[in-house]
Every structure is written in structure tokens, then in C-alpha cells.
Scaffold this motif. Structure first.
Motif, PDB file in Angstrom:
ATOM      1  N   ARG A  43       0.872  -1.225  -0.238  1.00 20.17           N
ATOM      2  CA  ARG A  43       0.031   0.006   0.195  1.00 20.17           C
ATOM      3  C   ARG A  43       0.860   1.261  -0.015  1.00 20.17           C
ATOM      4  N   GLU A  44       0.889   1.803  -1.117  1.00 16.14           N
ATOM      5  CA  GLU A  44       1.913   3.313  -1.238  1.00 16.14           C
ATOM      6  C   GLU A  44       0.873   4.496  -1.834  1.00 16.14           C
ATOM      7  N   GLY A  45       0.827   5.481  -1.184  1.00 16.09           N
ATOM      8  CA  GLY A  45       0.056   6.429  -1.462  1.00 16.09           C
ATOM      9  C   GLY A  45      -1.462   6.257  -2.130  1.00 16.09           C
ATOM     10  N   ARG A  46      -1.917   6.312  -3.098  1.00 14.27           N
ATOM     11  CA  ARG A  46      -3.421   5.835  -3.271  1.00 14.27           C
ATOM     12  C   ARG A  46      -3.563   4.518  -3.745  1.00 14.27           C
ATOM     13  N   TRP A  47      -2.441   3.803  -3.927  1.00 11.44           N
ATOM     14  CA  TRP A  47      -2.269   2.474  -4.619  1.00 11.44           C
ATOM     15  C   TRP A  47      -2.081   1.363  -3.363  1.00 11.44           C
ATOM     16  N   LYS A  48      -2.989   0.347  -3.864  1.00 12.64           N
ATOM     17  CA  LYS A  48      -2.764  -1.021  -3.043  1.00 12.64           C
ATOM     18  C   LYS A  48      -2.639  -1.952  -4.202  1.00 12.64           C
ATOM     19  N   PHE A  49      -1.559  -2.860  -4.076  1.00 14.80           N
ATOM     20  CA  PHE A  49      -1.120  -3.755  -5.179  1.00 14.80           C
ATOM     21  C   PHE A  49      -0.920  -5.112  -4.440  1.00 14.80           C
ATOM     22  N   PRO A  57      -2.537 -10.039 -10.942  1.00 19.53           N
ATOM     23  CA  PRO A  57      -2.288  -9.189  -9.863  1.00 19.53           C
ATOM     24  C   PRO A  57      -3.581  -8.511  -9.768  1.00 19.53           C
ATOM     25  N   GLN A  58      -3.478  -7.658  -8.572  1.00 16.02           N
ATOM     26  CA  GLN A  58      -4.625  -6.757  -8.170  1.00 16.02           C
ATOM     27  C   GLN A  58      -4.076  -5.339  -8.067  1.00 16.02           C
ATOM     28  N   LEU A  59      -4.656  -4.282  -8.599  1.00 16.32           N
ATOM     29  CA  LEU A  59      -4.247  -3.046  -8.236  1.00 16.32           C
ATOM     30  C   LEU A  59      -5.631  -2.112  -8.147  1.00 16.32           C
ATOM     31  N   PHE A  60      -5.616  -1.647  -6.967  1.00 10.55           N
ATOM     32  CA  PHE A  60      -6.895  -0.678  -6.541  1.00 10.55           C
ATOM     33  C   PHE A  60      -6.197   0.761  -6.393  1.00 10.55           C
ATOM     34  N   ASP A  61      -7.106   1.550  -6.658  1.00 14.56           N
ATOM     35  CA  ASP A  61      -6.976   3.069  -6.353  1.00 14.56           C
ATOM     36  C   ASP A  61      -7.818   3.456  -5.119  1.00 14.56           C
ATOM     37  N   MET A  62      -7.013   3.442  -3.957  1.00 12.72           N
ATOM     38  CA  MET A  62      -7.667   3.589  -2.648  1.00 12.72           C
ATOM     39  C   MET A  62      -8.384   4.644  -2.817  1.00 12.72           C
ATOM     40  N   GLU A  63      -8.050   5.773  -3.127  1.00 11.70           N
ATOM     41  CA  GLU A  63      -9.010   7.186  -2.745  1.00 11.70           C
ATOM     42  C   GLU A  63     -10.218   7.066  -3.945  1.00 11.70           C
ATOM     43  N   ALA A  64     -10.021   6.495  -4.966  1.00 15.60           N
ATOM     44  CA  ALA A  64     -11.459   6.433  -5.989  1.00 15.60           C
ATOM     45  C   ALA A  64     -12.244   5.283  -5.386  1.00 15.60           C
ATOM     46  N   ASP A  65     -11.566   4.246  -5.038  1.00 18.90           N
ATOM     47  CA  ASP A  65     -12.251   2.953  -4.744  1.00 18.90           C
ATOM     48  C   ASP A  65     -11.768   2.197  -3.335  1.00 18.90           C
ATOM     49  N   PRO A  66     -12.234   2.833  -2.386  1.00 17.65           N
ATOM     50  CA  PRO A  66     -11.836   2.602  -0.873  1.00 17.65           C
ATOM     51  C   PRO A  66     -12.423   0.950  -0.479  1.00 17.65           C
ATOM     52  N   LEU A  69     -13.391  -2.492  -5.438  1.00 19.29           N
ATOM     53  CA  LEU A  69     -14.172  -3.340  -5.762  1.00 19.29           C
ATOM     54  C   LEU A  69     -13.844  -3.267  -7.396  1.00 19.29           C
ATOM     55  N   THR A  70     -12.902  -2.627  -7.899  1.00 18.75           N
ATOM     56  CA  THR A  70     -12.356  -2.423  -9.303  1.00 18.75           C
ATOM     57  C   THR A  70     -11.057  -2.713  -9.396  1.00 18.75           C
ATOM     58  N   ASN A  71     -10.754  -4.066  -9.753  1.00 21.19           N
ATOM     59  CA  ASN A  71      -9.076  -4.266 -10.244  1.00 21.19           C
ATOM     60  C   ASN A  71      -8.700  -3.512 -11.086  1.00 21.19           C
ATOM     61  N   LEU A  72      -7.823  -2.657 -11.238  1.00 19.57           N
ATOM     62  CA  LEU A  72      -7.432  -2.059 -12.367  1.00 19.57           C
ATOM     63  C   LEU A  72      -5.977  -2.542 -13.062  1.00 19.57           C
ATOM     64  N   ALA A  73      -5.534  -3.718 -12.604  1.00 16.90           N
ATOM     65  CA  ALA A  73      -4.265  -4.095 -12.989  1.00 16.90           C
ATOM     66  C   ALA A  73      -4.378  -4.733 -14.612  1.00 16.90           C
ATOM     67  N   ALA A  74      -5.468  -5.044 -15.057  1.00 12.24           N
ATOM     68  CA  ALA A  74      -5.412  -5.581 -16.443  1.00 12.24           C
ATOM     69  C   ALA A  74      -5.711  -4.257 -17.316  1.00 12.24           C
ATOM     70  N   ASP A  75      -6.004  -2.990 -16.808  1.00  9.76           N
ATOM     71  CA  ASP A  75      -6.382  -2.027 -17.536  1.00  9.76           C
ATOM     72  C   ASP A  75      -4.857  -1.291 -18.101  1.00  9.76           C
ATOM     73  N   PRO A  76      -4.957  -1.362 -19.336  1.00 10.06           N
ATOM     74  CA  PRO A  76      -3.764  -0.881 -20.025  1.00 10.06           C
ATOM     75  C   PRO A  76      -3.143   0.518 -19.669  1.00 10.06           C
ATOM     76  N   GLU A  83       3.825  -2.679 -13.480  1.00  7.05           N
ATOM     77  CA  GLU A  83       5.253  -2.885 -13.447  1.00  7.05           C
ATOM     78  C   GLU A  83       6.116  -2.343 -12.421  1.00  7.05           C
ATOM     79  N   ARG A  84       5.836  -1.100 -11.969  1.00  9.62           N
ATOM     80  CA  ARG A  84       6.450  -0.643 -11.076  1.00  9.62           C
ATOM     81  C   ARG A  84       6.251  -1.586  -9.737  1.00  9.62           C
ATOM     82  N   PHE A  85       5.246  -1.648  -9.419  1.00 10.73           N
ATOM     83  CA  PHE A  85       4.985  -2.501  -8.399  1.00 10.73           C
ATOM     84  C   PHE A  85       5.449  -3.845  -8.264  1.00 10.73           C
ATOM     85  N   MET A  86       5.566  -4.523  -9.437  1.00 10.04           N
ATOM     86  CA  MET A  86       6.033  -5.797  -9.674  1.00 10.04           C
ATOM     87  C   MET A  86       7.793  -5.627  -9.315  1.00 10.04           C
ATOM     88  N   GLU A  87       8.326  -4.609  -9.818  1.00 13.52           N
ATOM     89  CA  GLU A  87       9.584  -4.484  -9.359  1.00 13.52           C
ATOM     90  C   GLU A  87       9.868  -4.578  -8.096  1.00 13.52           C
TER      91      GLU A  87
END
Length: 156
Positions: A43-49, A57-66, A69-76, A83-87
Motif C-alpha cells: 500500500r503506497e500512496g493512493r495505490w494498493k497492489f 495481480p490486483q491493483l486498487f486506487d484506494m482514493e477512488a475505490d476504498p 471493488l475495481t481491479n485496475l491491474a488489467a487496464d492498459p 510494472e513498477r509495483f512488480m519491480e
């Protein structure tokens, strides 16, 4: 934290009590018995990976989607963020070693499990010196005996 113990790690929470933002990301691990592979999250800033070797993978925007409910990881649009979180995951965790360590720990506990089940069973996990199940609720006692002790005069 090294003043507490040389093996202790972590961050002071005092800045959060003053309303200051957290400086470092929150790192999470889950490897409970019954899970097929360790799961890690950042959990870093607005993101949870969230990453598990067996799952997408799962990526959530915790500010917009606390409520996550919406996994953003597959969104181009969020490919670079994933990729940054995977590193960061690869830099922080050796998941194959993590998995092997958990399985070794479970195997060690299974060796002693039959011995722990002889006589009065006491859980493997940490327990306070007094069994919590017997501390407040007297569920280890015969209910008739318990009720009899609460009556005055006794022996009705």
C-alpha cells in the motif's frame, strides 16, 4: 527500532498520530496454513497492489475505490503502475524462498502435532499463560456445578 530488538523492523506510528502522512509504503504478507502460495501486498500512496504467484495481480486506487471493488491491474492505462509495483515485489520478496520457508515451518509443526494431542491439548500458537477460553467464560466447567455455586443458600 533497533533499540527495541536487533531483529525488530517497522516504522514509528507517531507521525500518523499527528496527522502527518506515512513516509514509507505498508508491506503486507499472508501465508496462513491452508493457502496454496504466499500473498504479498504493498500500500503506497493512493495505490494498493496485491501479488500472489498463483493469481493475476490486483491493483486498487484506494482514493477512488476504498472498498476495492475495481481491479485496475488489467487496464492498459495502469500497465506502468503494475510494472513498477512488480519491480518492488521482486526487490523485496523472494517468493519461492518465502513459500519454501512456510512449508518447512508447517512440516515441523506436523512432526510434533501427535505429541501435542496426547493428554490435555494445548494449542501450538502463542497463548497467554492462562487459557483465554477459561479466563472469562467458564465453559470448561459443568453448567450444573457453575449454577449451583452461584445460588445462595447452596444445595437447593
Amino acid at each position: 527500532m533497533s533499540a527495541v530488538a536487533p531483529w525488530a523492523d517497522g516504522q514509528s506510528l507517531l507521525p500518523l498520530t499527528r496527522g502527518e502522512p506515512r513516509a514509507e509504503p505498508v508491506l503486507m504478507e499472508y501465508a496462513a496454513e491452508g493457502s496454496y502460495a504466499p500473498l504479498v501486498a504493498i500500500r503506497e500512496g493512493r495505490w494498493k497492489f496485491v501479488h500472489c504467484e498463483l493469481d493475476p495481480p490486483q491493483l486498487f486506487d484506494m482514493e477512488a475505490d476504498p472498498r476495492e471493488l475495481t481491479n485496475l491491474a488489467a487496464d492498459p492505462v495502469h500497465q506502468a503502475t503494475v510494472e513498477r509495483f512488480m519491480e518492488k515485489v521482486r526487490a523485496r520478496w523472494d517468493l519461492a524462498r518465502f513459500d519454501a520457508d512456510v512449508r518447512e515451518s508447517q512440516a515441523r509443526r506436523w512432526v510434533v502435532y501427535p505429541a501435542l494431542r496426547n493428554g490435555a491439548y494445548y494449542p501450538w500458537d502463542f497463548q497467554p499463560l492462562q487459557k483465554a477460553s477459561e479466563r472469562y467464560m467458564r465453559n470448561h466447567m459443568d453448567l450444573n456445578v457453575l449454577e449451583d455455586r452461584q445460588r445462595f443458600p447452596r444445595g437447593e
